[in-house]
Every structure is written in structure tokens, then in C-alpha cells.
Scaffold this motif. Structure first.
Motif, PDB file in Angstrom:
ATOM      1  N   GLY A   1      -4.174  -7.224  -4.287  1.00 14.53           N
ATOM      2  CA  GLY A   1      -5.242  -8.194  -4.105  1.00 14.53           C
ATOM      3  C   GLY A   1      -4.953  -9.256  -3.058  1.00 14.53           C
ATOM      4  N   GLN A   2      -3.903  -9.061  -2.259  1.00 10.26           N
ATOM      5  CA  GLN A   2      -3.598 -10.032  -1.211  1.00 10.26           C
ATOM      6  C   GLN A   2      -4.737 -10.082  -0.205  1.00 10.26           C
ATOM      7  OE1 GLN A   2       0.059  -8.383   0.292  1.00 10.26           O
ATOM      8  NE2 GLN A   2       1.250 -10.029  -0.613  1.00 10.26           N
ATOM      9  N   LYS A   3      -4.959 -11.260   0.381  1.00 13.01           N
ATOM     10  CA  LYS A   3      -5.977 -11.398   1.415  1.00 13.01           C
ATOM     11  C   LYS A   3      -5.395 -12.175   2.584  1.00 13.01           C
ATOM     12  CE  LYS A   3      -8.050 -15.466  -0.696  1.00 13.01           C
ATOM     13  NZ  LYS A   3      -9.281 -16.076  -1.178  1.00 13.01           N
TER      14      LYS A   3
ATOM     15  N   ARG B   1      -9.002  -6.700   1.495  1.00 16.98           N
ATOM     16  CA  ARG B   1      -7.863  -7.051   0.659  1.00 16.98           C
ATOM     17  C   ARG B   1      -6.976  -5.836   0.435  1.00 16.98           C
ATOM     18  NH1 ARG B   1      -8.448 -11.368  -3.480  1.00 16.98           N
ATOM     19  NH2 ARG B   1     -10.049 -12.750  -2.725  1.00 16.98           N
ATOM     20  N   ASP B   2      -5.758  -6.107   0.025  1.00 19.03           N
ATOM     21  CA  ASP B   2      -4.845  -5.073  -0.425  1.00 19.03           C
ATOM     22  C   ASP B   2      -5.378  -4.574  -1.766  1.00 19.03           C
ATOM     23  OD1 ASP B   2      -2.730  -3.683  -1.677  1.00 19.03           O
ATOM     24  OD2 ASP B   2      -1.242  -4.852  -0.595  1.00 19.03           O
ATOM     25  N   GLN B   3      -5.646  -3.276  -1.880  1.00 19.74           N
ATOM     26  CA  GLN B   3      -6.255  -2.742  -3.094  1.00 19.74           C
ATOM     27  C   GLN B   3      -5.281  -2.681  -4.259  1.00 19.74           C
ATOM     28  OE1 GLN B   3      -7.849   1.002  -1.673  1.00 19.74           O
ATOM     29  NE2 GLN B   3      -9.864   0.080  -1.409  1.00 19.74           N
TER      30      GLN B   3
END
Length: 65
Positions: free
Chosen positions: A9-11, A4-6
Motif C-alpha cells: 500500500g505504499q504511495k 500504489r504498491d499492491q
């Protein structure tokens, strides 16, 4: 499979491949994750894995070390 984007939070998204004959098979649309070093408020540096889009935003805001 990427994580995920830290920052946000995108996945990865899921969808279908479509052939010329309109056959469908499942696939994933993976994120373009990049390592970016960010300056924190207390002056320390932290490396995050963020999407290329968010890396551009951080650079525009002047938060990239």
C-alpha cells in the motif's frame, strides 16, 4: 502518476525541489513499480504491481513464479 504498491500500500511521497538559489517548488518522489507474478497458496499465479524493493523480498522468500 503511478499508483500504489499492491502488496504494502505504499504511495508516492511529496517534497520540494531545491535550486542552487534555494528556490522551492513541489515535486513527487514516485515509486519504482514493477510487475511481479506471485504464486498463491492454492497454486494459482497472480500478477501484482510492487516496488522493486518488495520484488526483491518476494524473490528471496521464493514466492515469485
Amino acid at each position: 502518476m503511478p499508483g500504489r504498491d499492491q502488496l504494502t500500500g505504499q504511495k508516492a511521497l511529496s517534497g520540494n525541489k531545491r535550486s542552487h538559489a534555494l528556490n522551492t517548488t513541489k515535486r513527487t518522489f514516485d515509486l519504482n513499480l514493477q510487475k511481479v507474478t506471485v504464486l498463491q497458496e492454492n497454486g494459482t499465479k497472480k500478477t501484482l504491481r510492487v516496488t522493486a524493493k518488495n520484488a526483491r523480498t518476494l524473490k528471496k522468500l521464493g514466492l515469485v513464479a
